[in-house]
Motif scaffolding. Structure first.
Motif, PDB file in Angstrom:
ATOM      1  N   GLN A 217     -79.681 -16.939  56.727  1.00  0.00           N
ATOM      2  CA  GLN A 217     -81.044 -16.985  57.234  1.00  0.00           C
ATOM      3  C   GLN A 217     -81.958 -17.852  56.376  1.00  0.00           C
ATOM      4  O   GLN A 217     -83.159 -17.867  56.584  1.00  0.00           O
ATOM      5  CB  GLN A 217     -81.632 -15.567  57.283  1.00  0.00           C
ATOM      6  N   SER A 218     -81.414 -18.531  55.419  1.00  0.00           N
ATOM      7  CA  SER A 218     -82.256 -19.304  54.503  1.00  0.00           C
ATOM      8  C   SER A 218     -82.750 -20.573  55.182  1.00  0.00           C
ATOM      9  O   SER A 218     -82.037 -21.221  55.934  1.00  0.00           O
ATOM     10  CB  SER A 218     -81.473 -19.664  53.241  1.00  0.00           C
ATOM     11  N   VAL A 219     -84.012 -20.896  54.929  1.00  0.00           N
ATOM     12  CA  VAL A 219     -84.617 -22.126  55.420  1.00  0.00           C
ATOM     13  C   VAL A 219     -85.045 -22.896  54.182  1.00  0.00           C
ATOM     14  O   VAL A 219     -86.012 -22.535  53.519  1.00  0.00           O
ATOM     15  CB  VAL A 219     -85.814 -21.841  56.339  1.00  0.00           C
ATOM     16  N   ARG A 220     -84.346 -23.911  53.854  1.00  0.00           N
ATOM     17  CA  ARG A 220     -84.588 -24.650  52.624  1.00  0.00           C
ATOM     18  C   ARG A 220     -85.488 -25.839  52.890  1.00  0.00           C
ATOM     19  O   ARG A 220     -85.517 -26.392  53.991  1.00  0.00           O
ATOM     20  CB  ARG A 220     -83.265 -25.137  52.013  1.00  0.00           C
ATOM     21  N   LEU A 221     -86.231 -26.200  51.852  1.00  0.00           N
ATOM     22  CA  LEU A 221     -87.022 -27.417  51.928  1.00  0.00           C
ATOM     23  C   LEU A 221     -86.134 -28.630  51.718  1.00  0.00           C
ATOM     24  O   LEU A 221     -85.157 -28.584  50.955  1.00  0.00           O
ATOM     25  CB  LEU A 221     -88.129 -27.391  50.864  1.00  0.00           C
ATOM     26  N   THR A 222     -86.471 -29.705  52.388  1.00  0.00           N
ATOM     27  CA  THR A 222     -85.705 -30.932  52.224  1.00  0.00           C
ATOM     28  C   THR A 222     -85.982 -31.533  50.848  1.00  0.00           C
ATOM     29  O   THR A 222     -86.927 -31.133  50.144  1.00  0.00           O
ATOM     30  CB  THR A 222     -86.083 -31.929  53.320  1.00  0.00           C
ATOM     31  N   GLN A 223     -85.164 -32.501  50.483  1.00  0.00           N
ATOM     32  CA  GLN A 223     -85.362 -33.172  49.206  1.00  0.00           C
ATOM     33  C   GLN A 223     -86.712 -33.860  49.148  1.00  0.00           C
ATOM     34  O   GLN A 223     -87.399 -33.839  48.113  1.00  0.00           O
ATOM     35  CB  GLN A 223     -84.234 -34.183  48.982  1.00  0.00           C
ATOM     36  N   ALA A 224     -87.117 -34.481  50.255  1.00  0.00           N
ATOM     37  CA  ALA A 224     -88.423 -35.152  50.288  1.00  0.00           C
ATOM     38  C   ALA A 224     -89.562 -34.141  50.118  1.00  0.00           C
ATOM     39  O   ALA A 224     -90.554 -34.403  49.422  1.00  0.00           O
ATOM     40  CB  ALA A 224     -88.581 -35.915  51.595  1.00  0.00           C
ATOM     41  N   ALA A 225     -89.425 -32.948  50.734  1.00  0.00           N
ATOM     42  CA  ALA A 225     -90.462 -31.928  50.601  1.00  0.00           C
ATOM     43  C   ALA A 225     -90.533 -31.388  49.180  1.00  0.00           C
ATOM     44  O   ALA A 225     -91.626 -31.150  48.647  1.00  0.00           O
ATOM     45  CB  ALA A 225     -90.205 -30.792  51.590  1.00  0.00           C
ATOM     46  N   LEU A 226     -89.374 -31.194  48.543  1.00  0.00           N
ATOM     47  CA  LEU A 226     -89.364 -30.726  47.159  1.00  0.00           C
ATOM     48  C   LEU A 226     -89.998 -31.751  46.219  1.00  0.00           C
ATOM     49  O   LEU A 226     -90.752 -31.395  45.313  1.00  0.00           O
ATOM     50  CB  LEU A 226     -87.929 -30.411  46.736  1.00  0.00           C
ATOM     51  N   GLU A 227     -89.700 -33.032  46.433  1.00  0.00           N
ATOM     52  CA  GLU A 227     -90.288 -34.063  45.583  1.00  0.00           C
ATOM     53  C   GLU A 227     -91.811 -34.135  45.768  1.00  0.00           C
ATOM     54  O   GLU A 227     -92.568 -34.227  44.798  1.00  0.00           O
ATOM     55  CB  GLU A 227     -89.654 -35.416  45.903  1.00  0.00           C
ATOM     56  N   THR A 228     -92.229 -34.079  47.018  1.00  0.00           N
ATOM     57  CA  THR A 228     -93.671 -34.125  47.287  1.00  0.00           C
ATOM     58  C   THR A 228     -94.375 -32.903  46.699  1.00  0.00           C
ATOM     59  O   THR A 228     -95.469 -33.011  46.120  1.00  0.00           O
ATOM     60  CB  THR A 228     -93.920 -34.208  48.791  1.00  0.00           C
ATOM     61  N   LEU A 229     -93.754 -31.732  46.829  1.00  0.00           N
ATOM     62  CA  LEU A 229     -94.350 -30.520  46.276  1.00  0.00           C
ATOM     63  C   LEU A 229     -94.442 -30.584  44.754  1.00  0.00           C
ATOM     64  O   LEU A 229     -95.426 -30.126  44.158  1.00  0.00           O
ATOM     65  CB  LEU A 229     -93.517 -29.313  46.711  1.00  0.00           C
ATOM     66  N   ALA A 230     -93.442 -31.177  44.129  1.00  0.00           N
ATOM     67  CA  ALA A 230     -93.479 -31.328  42.677  1.00  0.00           C
ATOM     68  C   ALA A 230     -94.596 -32.268  42.247  1.00  0.00           C
ATOM     69  O   ALA A 230     -95.296 -32.014  41.250  1.00  0.00           O
ATOM     70  CB  ALA A 230     -92.133 -31.839  42.174  1.00  0.00           C
ATOM     71  N   VAL A 231     -94.815 -33.361  42.996  1.00  0.00           N
ATOM     72  CA  VAL A 231     -95.895 -34.286  42.653  1.00  0.00           C
ATOM     73  C   VAL A 231     -97.250 -33.592  42.800  1.00  0.00           C
ATOM     74  O   VAL A 231     -98.133 -33.732  41.939  1.00  0.00           O
ATOM     75  CB  VAL A 231     -95.814 -35.546  43.542  1.00  0.00           C
ATOM     76  N   VAL A 232     -97.418 -32.827  43.870  1.00  0.00           N
ATOM     77  CA  VAL A 232     -98.690 -32.110  44.065  1.00  0.00           C
ATOM     78  C   VAL A 232     -98.898 -31.080  42.957  1.00  0.00           C
ATOM     79  O   VAL A 232    -100.009 -30.923  42.435  1.00  0.00           O
ATOM     80  CB  VAL A 232     -98.715 -31.447  45.451  1.00  0.00           C
ATOM     81  N   ALA A 233     -97.844 -30.368  42.568  1.00  0.00           N
ATOM     82  CA  ALA A 233     -97.971 -29.321  41.550  1.00  0.00           C
ATOM     83  C   ALA A 233     -98.379 -29.890  40.200  1.00  0.00           C
ATOM     84  O   ALA A 233     -99.207 -29.306  39.491  1.00  0.00           O
ATOM     85  CB  ALA A 233     -96.656 -28.548  41.439  1.00  0.00           C
ATOM     86  N   TYR A 234     -97.824 -31.045  39.812  1.00  0.00           N
ATOM     87  CA  TYR A 234     -98.098 -31.589  38.481  1.00  0.00           C
ATOM     88  C   TYR A 234     -99.295 -32.551  38.456  1.00  0.00           C
ATOM     89  O   TYR A 234     -99.844 -32.810  37.391  1.00  0.00           O
ATOM     90  CB  TYR A 234     -96.857 -32.305  37.948  1.00  0.00           C
ATOM     91  N   LYS A 235     -99.690 -33.086  39.603  1.00  0.00           N
ATOM     92  CA  LYS A 235    -100.774 -34.062  39.634  1.00  0.00           C
ATOM     93  C   LYS A 235    -102.019 -33.548  40.364  1.00  0.00           C
ATOM     94  O   LYS A 235    -102.967 -34.321  40.548  1.00  0.00           O
ATOM     95  CB  LYS A 235    -100.288 -35.348  40.328  1.00  0.00           C
ATOM     96  N   GLN A 236    -102.043 -32.308  40.775  1.00  0.00           N
ATOM     97  CA  GLN A 236    -103.160 -31.804  41.588  1.00  0.00           C
ATOM     98  C   GLN A 236    -104.490 -31.810  40.819  1.00  0.00           C
ATOM     99  O   GLN A 236    -104.480 -31.612  39.583  1.00  0.00           O
ATOM    100  CB  GLN A 236    -102.845 -30.389  42.084  1.00  0.00           C
TER     101      GLN A 236
END
Length: 315
Positions: A217-236
């Motif tokens: 039942q797992s819904v994983r984020l794509t690689q592009a979504a993980l990279e974008t989320l990491a950029v937002v988390a560290y550069k917000q």
């Protein structure tokens, strides 16, 4: 009839005139037997009437007539006005009225009827009694019960308001509960996350929990979504153009996906360009088990050794 005889006759009539208030009250029955009839007027004896002075007969007659008329009008007005004694009798006695009100209030008090107080003397509503202070054992149990049913981290202030206890007792008690869980070796722990407290499973048992909850039942984020989320988390806070420049590709679709998942949100606009700024949400901290973005691991160990050369090459 001579003028002297006429003067004597008018003087006799003036002297014999009786004012209305001095006239005798008519009897219930007249001597003739007819009820309500007036008795015959009394004619005074001429010998008893003093003679009017000569030369002043007309003046005396006029004064007597005028005086009689004025006093008669005054008497009539006095008869129409109520007697002062009767007016005093009609007014309520203040002492008797106060005694009656006191008796009525006593009867209402016995019957349980609330009495109205004057506006100036009305008592204020009594303040609610303060909640009793819980002992440590009861406070610990109440906190554990609430933490088992919350679906997101709850702050210490909210717990203090719900339990009606001082806020300075909640933080030390939560720290004590967390230390007790760790010392006892439970499969769960209590820790701060997203500005509040919540129970979490321990990392060493994550594989068993994942097998039970996420199997198939797992819904994983794509690689592009993980990279974008990491950029937002560290550069917000950061704009979409800045994210695209860091990743080297357009990220509009990925940003929309992260916003729909509740991991990223808008937080205003950039003053210079007017572009939207993005940052991570409370759900992001909750999912990662972090209290704030400052708890994110540093990026230095994950960067390549030739990062400066790569930065120069991209310029």
């Amino acid at each position: 009839m001579s003028s002297e005889e006429r003067r004597d006759s008018l003087a006799d009539q003036a002297a014999a005139w009786i004012p209305p208030w001095q006239r005798p009250t008519p009897a219930a029955e007249s001597p003739s037997g007819d009820p309500g009839s007036d008795p015959p007027p009394e004619v005074p004896d001429p010998s008893e009437v003093p003679a009017a002075p000569a030369g002043g007969t007309g003046e005396t007659l006029g004064d007597a007539a005028g005086e009689g008329t004025g006093q008669g009008g005054t008497a009539a007005q006095g008869a129409e006005r109520p007697d002062p004694a009767e007016r005093g009798a009609e007014r309520p006695d203040p002492a008797a009225q106060g005694a009656g009100q006191a008796e009525t209030a006593a009867q209402d008090a016995v019957a349980g009827v609330p009495t109205k107080q004057p506006a100036g003397r009305r008592r204020a509503a009594p303040a609610p009694a303060p909640a009793p202070e819980l002992d440590d054992a009861e406070l610990r149990g109440a906190l554990e019960a609430i933490l088992l049913v919350v679906d997101e981290p709850v702050s210490e202030l909210t717990l203090a308001q719900v339990l009606e206890q001082p806020a300075e007792r909640i933080g030390p008690m939560l720290d004590e509960i967390a230390a007790g869980y760790t010392a006892a070796g439970h499969g769960f722990e209590l820790r701060r996350a997203a500005g509040g407290w919540r129970l979490y499973t321990r990392p060493e048992y994550a594989t068993y929990v994942e097998r039970f909850v996420l199997d198939g039942q797992s819904v994983r984020l794509t690689q592009a979504a993980l990279e974008t989320l990491a950029v937002v988390a560290y550069k917000q806070p950061v704009t979409r153009s800045r994210i695209s420049a860091i990743r080297g590709v357009n990220c509009d679709g990925v940003i929309r996906t992260l916003v729909s998942r509740g991991l990223v949100e808008e937080c205003g606009t950039e003053p210079d360009s007017g572009a939207f700024l993005y940052r991570t949400t409370t759900m992001f901290l909750e999912k990662l088990g972090l209290n704030s973005v400052h708890d994110l691991p540093p990026l230095a160990p994950f960067l390549p050794d030739d990062v400066e050369e790569l930065a120069d090459a991209t310029r």
